[in-house]
Scaffold this active site. Structure first.
Site, short mmCIF file in Angstrom:
data_model
loop_
_atom_site.label_atom_id
_atom_site.label_comp_id
_atom_site.label_asym_id
_atom_site.label_seq_id
_atom_site.Cartn_x
_atom_site.Cartn_y
_atom_site.Cartn_z
N ALA A 197 0.99 -5.33 1.82
CA ALA A 197 1.41 -6.09 2.98
C ALA A 197 2.20 -7.23 2.36
O ALA A 197 2.02 -7.66 1.12
CB ALA A 197 -0.22 -6.96 3.33
N GLY A 198 2.96 -7.73 3.30
CA GLY A 198 3.90 -8.66 3.03
C GLY A 198 5.43 -8.36 2.71
O GLY A 198 6.20 -9.30 2.62
N ASN A 229 4.92 -1.51 6.17
CA ASN A 229 4.92 -0.74 7.50
C ASN A 229 5.90 -1.57 8.20
O ASN A 229 6.85 -1.19 8.63
CB ASN A 229 3.34 -0.52 8.40
CG ASN A 229 3.76 0.10 9.59
OD1 ASN A 229 2.52 0.13 10.43
ND2 ASN A 229 4.80 0.34 9.88
N GLY A 250 2.42 -8.49 7.48
CA GLY A 250 3.47 -8.61 8.57
C GLY A 250 4.27 -9.95 8.33
O GLY A 250 5.17 -10.16 9.34
N LYS A 263 -8.49 3.98 3.01
CA LYS A 263 -7.89 2.69 2.91
C LYS A 263 -9.07 1.55 3.66
O LYS A 263 -9.10 1.79 4.81
CB LYS A 263 -6.78 2.30 3.29
CG LYS A 263 -6.42 1.05 3.07
CD LYS A 263 -5.02 0.60 3.78
CE LYS A 263 -4.79 -0.93 3.64
NZ LYS A 263 -3.53 -1.33 4.41
#
Length: 263
Positions: free
Chosen positions: A191-192, A213, A165, A104
């Site tokens: 993401a987000g 994550n 994040g 990635k």
């Protein structure tokens, strides 16, 4: 066989997976918690920030002991890299250390937004593809940039739902849908994502998978949130396949007027 029990695999770079949830391995309180959350998520692919993982010191706790690469597909990433050169060097080191070829790529702009640096991303992607890597690429929610990355040879396109994040969810669903509609390779929201409904919504847009994550690691109960994300991704995928009802600007009673008992 019922659609809920039929295999609904997706494929990237010739590898097939049943779980459409990819999770990260950072930001947890301990490696034990990391392992428990990943187990609960049902994920088959885990991202590993090469610059933060111990690959050499046998005396230190190792991620591999808790999240074994014999069970999970490791996806090395370039988290924390801010230049193309840094990202390329990081992934070359990862391949030397672990033999990983599916990777990635992410190249971040400056704080406070850490938005993808697309000029550097194009530069790094070109170098990595020329070097024989299979590149899953994190990018802006930009259909033009996403198509260019696909045409360069990236094996998956991973537009952000919102800044890394932030937990804001999918802030521009129109562009995510546009990227998916024109893509011939898998599209993953990366993401987000903040909670289960965000993950379900990303899947309802037709995305092939979701990568997250912080939404799990920063939850009050990461293991329970991991389970929630597992079910959210499944639900969102089922809703997409089912086809939602059309939106209307008037009411339509679910009980028809015809055949009712007269007053």
């Amino acid at each position: 066989m019922d659609s809920l029990t039929e295999p609904d695999a997706w494929t990237v770079a010739g590898r097939s997976f049943r779980s459409r949830l990819i999770v990260g391995t950072g930001r947890y309180k301990s490696l034990e918690e990391t392992a428990a959350a990943i187990e609960a998520s049902g994920a088959e692919i885990v991202t590993v920030a090469v610059r933060r993982v111990n690959l050499s010191d046998p005396n230190a706790p190792m991620l591999q002991d808790f999240v074994p690469p014999t069970r999970y597909t490791y996806l090395p990433n370039t988290a924390g890299c801010h230049t193309a050169q840094e990202a390329v060097r990081t992934l070359r080191l990862a391949r030397e250390a672990g033999g990983w070829n599916l990777v990635k790529l992410e190249v971040l702009g400056p704080p406070p937004f850490l938005y993808p640096d697309m000029a550097a991303t194009f530069e790094a992607a070109a170098a990595l593809i020329a070097d024989g890597f299979e590149v899953m690429v994190y990018c802006a929610d930009d259909p033009v940039a996403a198509k260019r990355l696909e045409e360069m040879g990236c094996v998956a396109i991973m537009p952000l739902g919102a800044p890394i994040g932030s937990g804001m969810g999918v802030v521009n669903p129109f562009l995510i849908r546009a990227i998916k509609q024109q893509a011939k390779v898998p599209v993953l929201v990366d993401a987000g994502i903040g909670t289960a409904s965000d993950a379900a919504f990303a899947m309802e847009l037709g995305c092939d998978a979701v990568l997250l994550n912080s939404a799990i690691a920063h939850a009050s109960d990461p293991v329970r949130m991991a389970r929630a994300m597992k079910h959210a991704v499944i639900a969102g995928r089922e809703a997409f396949l089912a086809g939602r009802m059309p939106r209307a600007y008037r009411a339509d009673a679910s009980s028809p007027m015809e055949g009712r008992i007269a007053p």
